[in-house]
Design a protein around this motif. Structure first.
Motif, PDB file in Angstrom:
ATOM      1  N   ALA A 246       0.718  -1.140  -0.024  1.00 50.69           N
ATOM      2  CA  ALA A 246      -0.028  -0.106   0.249  1.00 50.69           C
ATOM      3  C   ALA A 246       0.776   1.765  -0.483  1.00 50.69           C
ATOM      4  N   ILE A 247       2.208   1.634   0.760  1.00 51.59           N
ATOM      5  CA  ILE A 247       2.982   2.161   0.955  1.00 51.59           C
ATOM      6  C   ILE A 247       3.103   2.046  -0.647  1.00 51.59           C
ATOM      7  N   ARG A 248       3.978   1.392  -0.955  1.00 52.39           N
ATOM      8  CA  ARG A 248       4.628   1.679  -2.542  1.00 52.39           C
ATOM      9  C   ARG A 248       3.347   2.588  -3.504  1.00 52.39           C
ATOM     10  N   SER A 249       2.085   1.786  -3.285  1.00 46.99           N
ATOM     11  CA  SER A 249       0.814   2.000  -4.185  1.00 46.99           C
ATOM     12  C   SER A 249       0.948   3.589  -3.928  1.00 46.99           C
ATOM     13  N   TYR A 250       1.137   3.659  -2.782  1.00 50.15           N
ATOM     14  CA  TYR A 250       0.490   5.531  -2.429  1.00 50.15           C
ATOM     15  C   TYR A 250       2.211   6.213  -2.849  1.00 50.15           C
ATOM     16  N   SER A 251       2.867   6.169  -2.871  1.00 51.23           N
ATOM     17  CA  SER A 251       3.700   6.229  -3.459  1.00 51.23           C
ATOM     18  C   SER A 251       4.167   6.574  -4.841  1.00 51.23           C
ATOM     19  N   MET A 252       3.746   5.345  -5.670  1.00 52.94           N
ATOM     20  CA  MET A 252       4.143   6.253  -7.078  1.00 52.94           C
ATOM     21  C   MET A 252       3.457   6.951  -7.747  1.00 52.94           C
ATOM     22  N   GLY A 253       2.514   7.429  -7.030  1.00 57.43           N
ATOM     23  CA  GLY A 253       1.324   8.510  -7.276  1.00 57.43           C
ATOM     24  C   GLY A 253       2.113   9.780  -7.214  1.00 57.43           C
ATOM     25  N   ILE A 254       3.698  10.069  -6.509  1.00 56.99           N
ATOM     26  CA  ILE A 254       4.344  11.420  -6.037  1.00 56.99           C
ATOM     27  C   ILE A 254       5.482  10.394  -6.582  1.00 56.99           C
ATOM     28  N   THR A 255       5.501   9.994  -7.134  1.00 57.45           N
ATOM     29  CA  THR A 255       7.622   9.493  -7.631  1.00 57.45           C
ATOM     30  C   THR A 255       7.010   8.240  -8.014  1.00 57.45           C
ATOM     31  N   PRO A 256       7.559   8.455  -9.916  1.00 59.56           N
ATOM     32  CA  PRO A 256       7.558   6.843 -10.139  1.00 59.56           C
ATOM     33  C   PRO A 256       9.163   5.145  -9.433  1.00 59.56           C
ATOM     34  N   ARG A 257       9.497   6.728  -9.380  1.00 61.90           N
ATOM     35  CA  ARG A 257      11.123   5.505  -8.645  1.00 61.90           C
ATOM     36  C   ARG A 257      10.409   4.828  -7.396  1.00 61.90           C
ATOM     37  N   ALA A 258       9.408   5.136  -6.570  1.00 65.04           N
ATOM     38  CA  ALA A 258       8.869   4.344  -6.051  1.00 65.04           C
ATOM     39  C   ALA A 258       9.112   2.617  -6.320  1.00 65.04           C
ATOM     40  N   MET A 259       8.711   2.449  -7.378  1.00 66.05           N
ATOM     41  CA  MET A 259       8.450   0.604  -8.136  1.00 66.05           C
ATOM     42  C   MET A 259      10.134   0.492  -7.378  1.00 66.05           C
ATOM     43  N   PHE A 260      11.275   0.771  -7.017  1.00 68.38           N
ATOM     44  CA  PHE A 260      12.002   0.490  -6.628  1.00 68.38           C
ATOM     45  C   PHE A 260      12.510   0.127  -5.245  1.00 68.38           C
ATOM     46  N   SER A 261      11.530   0.706  -4.584  1.00 69.46           N
ATOM     47  CA  SER A 261      11.553   0.193  -3.137  1.00 69.46           C
ATOM     48  C   SER A 261      11.339  -0.895  -2.716  1.00 69.46           C
ATOM     49  N   ARG A 262      12.328  -2.122  -2.208  1.00 69.22           N
ATOM     50  CA  ARG A 262      11.703  -3.796  -1.796  1.00 69.22           C
ATOM     51  C   ARG A 262      11.415  -3.778  -0.358  1.00 69.22           C
ATOM     52  N   ALA A 263      10.625  -2.569   0.080  1.00 70.99           N
ATOM     53  CA  ALA A 263      10.451  -2.750   1.426  1.00 70.99           C
ATOM     54  C   ALA A 263       9.226  -3.897   2.250  1.00 70.99           C
ATOM     55  N   ALA A 264       9.443  -4.150   3.171  1.00 68.76           N
ATOM     56  CA  ALA A 264       8.720  -5.200   3.447  1.00 68.76           C
ATOM     57  C   ALA A 264       8.269  -4.795   5.090  1.00 68.76           C
ATOM     58  N   SER A 265       6.940  -5.785   5.334  1.00 73.62           N
ATOM     59  CA  SER A 265       6.118  -5.474   6.690  1.00 73.62           C
ATOM     60  C   SER A 265       5.971  -6.707   6.981  1.00 73.62           C
ATOM     61  N   GLY A 266       5.792  -6.837   8.248  1.00 73.00           N
ATOM     62  CA  GLY A 266       5.573  -8.536   8.799  1.00 73.00           C
ATOM     63  C   GLY A 266       5.261  -8.272  10.339  1.00 73.00           C
ATOM     64  N   ILE A 267       5.370  -9.664  11.114  1.00 74.39           N
ATOM     65  CA  ILE A 267       4.816  -9.960  12.614  1.00 74.39           C
ATOM     66  C   ILE A 267       5.660 -10.714  12.952  1.00 74.39           C
ATOM     67  N   ARG A 268       6.095 -10.246  13.806  1.00 71.24           N
ATOM     68  CA  ARG A 268       6.821 -11.414  15.088  1.00 71.24           C
ATOM     69  C   ARG A 268       6.570 -11.178  16.449  1.00 71.24           C
ATOM     70  N   GLY A 269       5.555 -11.934  17.103  1.00 70.85           N
ATOM     71  CA  GLY A 269       4.871 -12.338  18.600  1.00 70.85           C
ATOM     72  C   GLY A 269       3.492 -11.282  18.444  1.00 70.85           C
ATOM     73  N   LYS A 270       4.045 -10.289  18.575  1.00 70.34           N
ATOM     74  CA  LYS A 270       2.749  -9.692  18.901  1.00 70.34           C
ATOM     75  C   LYS A 270       3.345  -7.653  18.217  1.00 70.34           C
ATOM     76  N   THR A 271       4.310  -7.656  17.757  1.00 66.28           N
ATOM     77  CA  THR A 271       5.007  -6.403  17.082  1.00 66.28           C
ATOM     78  C   THR A 271       4.404  -6.202  15.629  1.00 66.28           C
ATOM     79  N   LEU A 272       4.289  -5.290  14.944  1.00 65.45           N
ATOM     80  CA  LEU A 272       4.363  -5.592  13.853  1.00 65.45           C
ATOM     81  C   LEU A 272       5.911  -4.449  13.500  1.00 65.45           C
ATOM     82  N   ILE A 273       6.154  -4.946  12.101  1.00 63.00           N
ATOM     83  CA  ILE A 273       7.571  -3.946  11.579  1.00 63.00           C
ATOM     84  C   ILE A 273       6.980  -3.944  10.617  1.00 63.00           C
ATOM     85  N   VAL A 274       7.862  -2.319   9.939  1.00 68.80           N
ATOM     86  CA  VAL A 274       7.570  -2.136   8.314  1.00 68.80           C
ATOM     87  C   VAL A 274       8.492  -1.105   8.510  1.00 68.80           C
ATOM     88  N   ASN A 275       8.917  -1.276   7.240  1.00 65.80           N
ATOM     89  CA  ASN A 275      10.039  -0.448   6.629  1.00 65.80           C
ATOM     90  C   ASN A 275       9.394   0.474   5.464  1.00 65.80           C
TER      91      ASN A 275
END
Length: 310
Positions: A246-275
């Motif tokens: 969702a962050i990549r999709s939103y950022s694509m509306g600002i700059t096409p270079r957002a396509m080069f982001s490899r960011a991930a997001s996931g959960i460990r236990g009860k903690t959310l991790i967002v790149n």
């Protein structure tokens, strides 16, 4: 309801603590006269009596305070109580801030027994309200508030930043925006790029500090040292790809270079991790999009909010 069996203090760090007949807890400091008191998150340590007795049954001759613990508590399985829980004892109130700790150098107990229980069984607290406490005092576990602030940690990944060659602006921007949104930011770290140190800190913050969300910034591009997504994936139990997508999709509306982001997001236990991206501008744009919606997911994760299905 539990009970304080013994109170132990020491004047110097790295030395065994000794029993004392009482202790004065000072708000946001710890036990007066104890070496581990101070303006940090590990002011007063606690260890369950049951764990000490089990260790003694293995043949260990250990006195109270031998593990560096301040309070020996009977009646609670401390290591399974969630961070953020508060305890009242007399007029004083303590808040649990960390489960276990890293053992940097093996103590005399570990050298003799091949094991030490404090790194995995000990817990740490801060003093929310001061007061005088004594052995034999009852200690009550208070219920967690469902509307308590979400807790967060911020990690900046930058070789030049960690070397002092570049000012970190993205990490402080994340902290600023989180605090403005009502989050309680527990830690902000600056690390060099690379997997090892990042994985170690992600595990510590999720398992021991149990923060609700960790934001990373930097290391998500195509450079050889950009391995933040790989570190994130390695420590997660489950992925939450919709957030990064969702962050990549939103950022694509600002700059096409957002396509080069490899960011991930996931959960460990009860903690959310967002790149998040590495630039302050991109960080701000991503959080302006994400923060208005994030609380719902975090509430479900910690169990204070219901599912959204109807």
């Amino acid at each position: 309801m539990g009970r304080i069996v013994a109170i132990c203090t020491s004047e110097k760090k790295g030395t065994q603590k000794a029993e004392v007949p009482l202790a004065v807890l000072r708000k946001d400091w710890g036990i007066e006269g104890d070496a581990h008191a101070g303006k940090w998150h590990r002011q007063v340590s606690m260890l369950a009596l049951e764990e000490i007795e089990a260790f003694r049954e293995r043949g260990a001759q250990v006195d109270y305070g031998a593990f560096g613990e301040n309070l020996i508590i009977e009646g609670f399985d401390l290591k399974n109580i969630p961070v953020g829980t508060r305890f009242s004892v007399g007029d004083a109130v303590l808040e649990l801030t960390q489960i276990g700790k890293e053992c940097h150098s093996h103590c005399a107990i570990h050298r003799a027994m091949g094991d030490c229980i404090m790194p995995r069984e000990g817990v740490f607290t801060t003093v929310i309200k001061g007061g005088e406490i004594h052995p034999g005092d009852e200690i009550e576990r208070l219920p967690l508030s469902g509307d308590r602030p979400f807790t967060a940690a911020v990690i900046t990944l930058s070789d030049k930043g960690a070397a002092g060659q570049r000012q970190d602006k993205s990490g402080p921007k994340i902290t600023e925006m989180l605090e403005e949104a009502g989050y309680d930011v527990k830690e902000a770290l600056l690390l060099p790029d690379g997997r090892g140190p990042l994985e170690k800190q992600l595990i510590r913050l999720a398992d021991q500090r149990q923060v609700n969300v960790i934001f990373t910034t930097g290391g998500t591009g195509f450079s050889e040292r950009d391995v933040t997504p790989e570190a994130t994936i390695a420590v997660c139990d489950r992925m939450a790809n919709g957030i990064a997508d969702a962050i990549r999709s939103y950022s694509m509306g600002i700059t096409p270079r957002a396509m080069f982001s490899r960011a991930a997001s996931g959960i460990r236990g009860k903690t959310l991790i967002v790149n998040l991206p590495g630039s302050p501008k991109a960080v701000q744009e991503a959080l302006e999009f994400l923060l208005p919606h994030l609380g719902h997911g975090l509430g479900i994760l910690r169990g204070s909010e219901g599912e959204c299905a109807r």
